[in-house]
Write an enzyme that holds these catalytic residues in place. Structure first.
Site, PDB file in Angstrom:
ATOM      1  N   LYS A 114       3.393   5.515  -1.201  1.00  0.00           N
ATOM      2  CA  LYS A 114       3.626   4.092  -1.428  1.00  0.00           C
ATOM      3  C   LYS A 114       3.694   3.228  -0.188  1.00  0.00           C
ATOM      4  CE  LYS A 114       5.814   5.431  -5.506  1.00  0.00           C
ATOM      5  NZ  LYS A 114       5.504   6.795  -4.996  1.00  0.00           N
TER       6      LYS A 114
ATOM      7  N   HIS B   4     -26.092  -5.903  22.759  1.00  0.00           N
ATOM      8  CA  HIS B   4     -25.462  -5.268  23.939  1.00  0.00           C
ATOM      9  C   HIS B   4     -24.596  -6.267  24.714  1.00  0.00           C
ATOM     10  CE1 HIS B   4     -28.465  -1.992  23.414  1.00  0.00           C
ATOM     11  NE2 HIS B   4     -29.271  -3.003  23.138  1.00  0.00           N
TER      12      HIS B   4
ATOM     13  N   SER C 175      13.602   6.910  -3.061  1.00  0.00           N
ATOM     14  CA  SER C 175      12.475   6.031  -2.695  1.00  0.00           C
ATOM     15  C   SER C 175      12.777   4.585  -3.053  1.00  0.00           C
ATOM     16  CB  SER C 175      11.202   6.494  -3.406  1.00  0.00           C
ATOM     17  OG  SER C 175      11.420   6.591  -4.811  1.00  0.00           O
TER      18      SER C 175
ATOM     19  N   SER D  61       1.839 -18.988  27.377  1.00  0.00           N
ATOM     20  CA  SER D  61       2.404 -17.877  28.142  1.00  0.00           C
ATOM     21  C   SER D  61       3.790 -18.300  28.617  1.00  0.00           C
ATOM     22  CB  SER D  61       1.497 -17.582  29.328  1.00  0.00           C
ATOM     23  OG  SER D  61       2.250 -17.122  30.419  1.00  0.00           O
TER      24      SER D  61
ATOM     25  N   GLU E 289      -6.049 -11.624  18.231  1.00  0.00           N
ATOM     26  CA  GLU E 289      -5.716 -10.319  18.821  1.00  0.00           C
ATOM     27  C   GLU E 289      -4.876  -9.479  17.872  1.00  0.00           C
ATOM     28  OE1 GLU E 289      -4.975 -10.781  23.403  1.00  0.00           O
ATOM     29  OE2 GLU E 289      -4.346 -12.580  22.374  1.00  0.00           O
TER      30      GLU E 289
ATOM     31  N   ASN F 106      -3.461 -18.691  24.465  1.00  0.00           N
ATOM     32  CA  ASN F 106      -3.806 -17.310  24.109  1.00  0.00           C
ATOM     33  C   ASN F 106      -4.183 -17.174  22.633  1.00  0.00           C
ATOM     34  OD1 ASN F 106      -3.257 -16.463  26.726  1.00  0.00           O
ATOM     35  ND2 ASN F 106      -1.098 -16.081  26.264  1.00  0.00           N
TER      36      ASN F 106
ATOM     37  N   ASN G 220       6.346  11.104 -13.817  1.00  0.00           N
ATOM     38  CA  ASN G 220       5.060  11.363 -13.159  1.00  0.00           C
ATOM     39  C   ASN G 220       3.966  10.418 -13.651  1.00  0.00           C
ATOM     40  OD1 ASN G 220       6.525  13.361 -12.021  1.00  0.00           O
ATOM     41  ND2 ASN G 220       5.514  15.068 -13.075  1.00  0.00           N
TER      42      ASN G 220
ATOM     43  N   LYS H 120      -1.998 -21.407  30.006  1.00  0.00           N
ATOM     44  CA  LYS H 120      -2.563 -20.449  29.065  1.00  0.00           C
ATOM     45  C   LYS H 120      -2.606 -20.926  27.619  1.00  0.00           C
ATOM     46  CE  LYS H 120      -3.802 -16.712  29.696  1.00  0.00           C
ATOM     47  NZ  LYS H 120      -3.040 -15.492  29.938  1.00  0.00           N
TER      48      LYS H 120
HETATM   49  N1  ARG Z   1       9.947   8.477  -6.954  1.00  0.00           N
HETATM   50  C1  ARG Z   1       8.922   9.344  -7.414  1.00  0.00           C
HETATM   51  C2  ARG Z   1       7.605   9.008  -6.702  1.00  0.00           C
HETATM   52  O1  ARG Z   1       7.506   7.971  -6.158  1.00  0.00           O
HETATM   53  C3  ARG Z   1       8.746   9.190  -8.877  1.00  0.00           C
HETATM   54  C4  ARG Z   1       8.208  10.392  -9.558  1.00  0.00           C
HETATM   55  C5  ARG Z   1       9.218  11.457  -9.564  1.00  0.00           C
HETATM   56  N2  ARG Z   1       8.810  12.587 -10.313  1.00  0.00           N
HETATM   57  C6  ARG Z   1       9.406  13.785 -10.207  1.00  0.00           C
HETATM   58  N3  ARG Z   1       8.918  14.739 -10.921  1.00  0.00           N
HETATM   59  N4  ARG Z   1      10.368  13.991  -9.365  1.00  0.00           N
HETATM   60  O2  ARG Z   1       6.708   9.765  -6.683  1.00  0.00           O
END
Ligand code: ARG
Length: 458
Positions: free
Chosen positions: A325, A156, A23, A277, A290, A285, A110, A283
């Site tokens: 995330k 309306h 990640s 445009s 938007e 815009n 965690n 134009k």
């Molecule tokens: N990269 C993990 C996440 O974003 C971090 C937590 C990982 N925990 C684990 N038990 N593998 O959730």
């Protein structure tokens, strides 16, 4: 390379699995928060006597130097790391040696990731709040400028009753004020520390969770360790608030698109916030408006992605949660970008007040006032409503408006009508009359402006 978590397995994994599992490409955004969290953790470990003061200081200095080097660009994130937590720890141990290996005592990734996300969202929500405030100031500024500019109010999308442009703009200021309140309220629930929940069950070390939470500026701690590592409600709540904020911006954006069209001709957007445009030279815009309208879909998608990731997950942590995330980051980025561009666009917006006035003069938006006038002359409202309707129908047939309809013609519909009917249907008088709190009269709009100013200046 063998993993830091190599234990029961040798930690050898397939390259394709490493890439899939990693990640770091997106969670490196939380580097600052991760380091801040680790500094507080090192402090707590020493405070609780789990590591020595000297080790704690070594760790904190090491972390500080990593942060400095990341910020100056001297240190690049190693994209082969599994995540930002592993990267920082590895880098720390590389810099300070064995003491670095003690940092992860009495915590788990965690609770660490839950902590980082909370710290990150506290920072983001502060930024979003500041940007909403900036937009509210822009809207209030325009409302002040146009507090007596008469335009048709719509229901309306049909011309309904006269209002002022200032009054209409203040409706958006009120929505944005509620968005502010919602995010402030949500911040209270983000502002709770999960660190010390560890993997899920808490820890046998004699830690001091409250000390660590206070060090980080949190208002309290998660009171159930399983909940602490599993909870992402705070993120879902912020994304809901952002979705509502974006819904407001999209309505505003839609009106800007309409108002700036030739058909309405109510406003012109500064050239700094329009595009041309590639083939039609005439134009102008309203792309910014938007795009805000379009990006609202994206913010809704982020909320749904997050809710769907969390749906049905058993307690406690599951790797699915790593997928939280990108939605969260995207929603915050989107909201911030939209708020900035919107504030700029509003500051540069000018109202074509004559066109607004002209539009207000047709469409019989003073018909309610005619009915109210007849009530004043003693007719029950339902009869007054019908008579006013018949007069409007006659005007339509003869190409007149209520202001140009002859007194004798009025009298043919109702002999109680006198010369003062023209005062009743006068557009300025219609607006001035709506003095009820929250109404469109200039005084009422001024009161709304004063209220909003007093709240945002707090
Ligand atoms: N990269 C993990 C996440 O974003 C971090 C937590 C990982 N925990 C684990 N038990 N593998 O959730």
């Amino acid at each position: 390379m063998a993993k830091m978590w190599a234990g029961v397995t040798g930690g050898e994994t397939a390259g394709i699995a490493d890439d899939f599992n990693s990640s770091i490409k997106f969670d490196s955004r939380m580097a600052k928060q991760d380091i801040r969290g680790s500094m507080a953790h090192a402090m707590m470990l020493a405070h609780a006597g789990i590591i020595t003061q000297a080790e704690s200081e070594l760790i904190i200095d090491g972390l500080e130097s990593i942060l400095e080097d990341l910020e100056s660009g001297k240190l690049a994130i190693d994209e082969t790391s599994e995540d930002i937590h592993m990267f920082v720890e590895q880098e720390l141990t590389g810099r300070i040696g064995d003491a670095g290996k003690k940092l992860h005592t009495a915590r788990s990734r965690n609770d660490q990731v839950a902590l980082d996300l909370r710290l990150y969202l506290l920072d983001e929500s502060e930024e979003i709040l500041a940007k909403i405030k900036n937009l509210i100031s822009a809207v209030v500024g325009k409302a002040e400028e146009y507090k007596s500019a008469i335009m048709p109010g719509y229901t309306h999308l049909q011309r309904a009753q006269p209002v002022t442009f200032g009054h209409h703009l203040m409706a958006y200021a009120m929505m944005l004020l509620r968005d502010t309140e919602r995010i402030k309220e949500c911040k209270k629930r983000i502002n709770v520390s999960p660190i010390g929940c560890c993997a899920l069950a808490g820890t046998a070390y004699d830690t001091d969770r409250r000390f660590e939470a206070e060090e980080l500026g949190f208002g309290g701690i998660c009171l159930n360790s399983i909940d602490g590592v599993s909870d992402r409600d705070f993120a879902a709540e912020l994304l809901s608030d952002i979705a509502i904020l974006m819904m407001h911006l999209s309505r505003f954006a839609e009106e800007i698109v309409l108002w700036s069209s030739w058909e309405f001709g109510f406003i012109s957007i500064s050239d700094l916030f329009i595009t041309g445009s590639s083939i039609m030279p005439q134009k102008k815009n309203p792309d910014m408006a938007e795009l805000v309208r379009g990006k609202t879909g994206r913010a809704y998608g982020d909320l749904f992605a997050l809710l769907t990731v969390l749906k049905g997950l058993p307690l406690a942590y599951n790797k699915d949660m790593q997928e939280d995330k990108e939605s969260v980051f995207d929603a915050c980025d989107t909201a911030k970008a939209c708020l900035d561009v919107f504030a700029g666009m509003i500051c540069g917006m000018t109202a074509k007040t004559e066109n607004m006035r002209k539009a207000a003069e047709t469409g019989f938006i003073n018909a309610t006032d005619l009915a109210d006038y007849l009530v004043g002359k003693g007719l029950p409202f339902r009869d007054a409503y019908k008579t006013a309707g018949r007069i409007v129908a006659e005007c339509m047939k003869t190409g007149k408006v209520l202001e140009t309809f002859a007194l004798d013609d009025y009298k043919a519909f109702c002999p109680k009508i006198e010369e003062d009917v023209f005062e009743a249907v006068d557009l300025d008088a219609c607006v001035t009359r709506r003095k009820s709190e929250g109404g469109t009269s200039v005084g009422s709009v001024e009161a709304q402006i004063a209220f909003v100013k007093s709240v945002i200046l707090q």
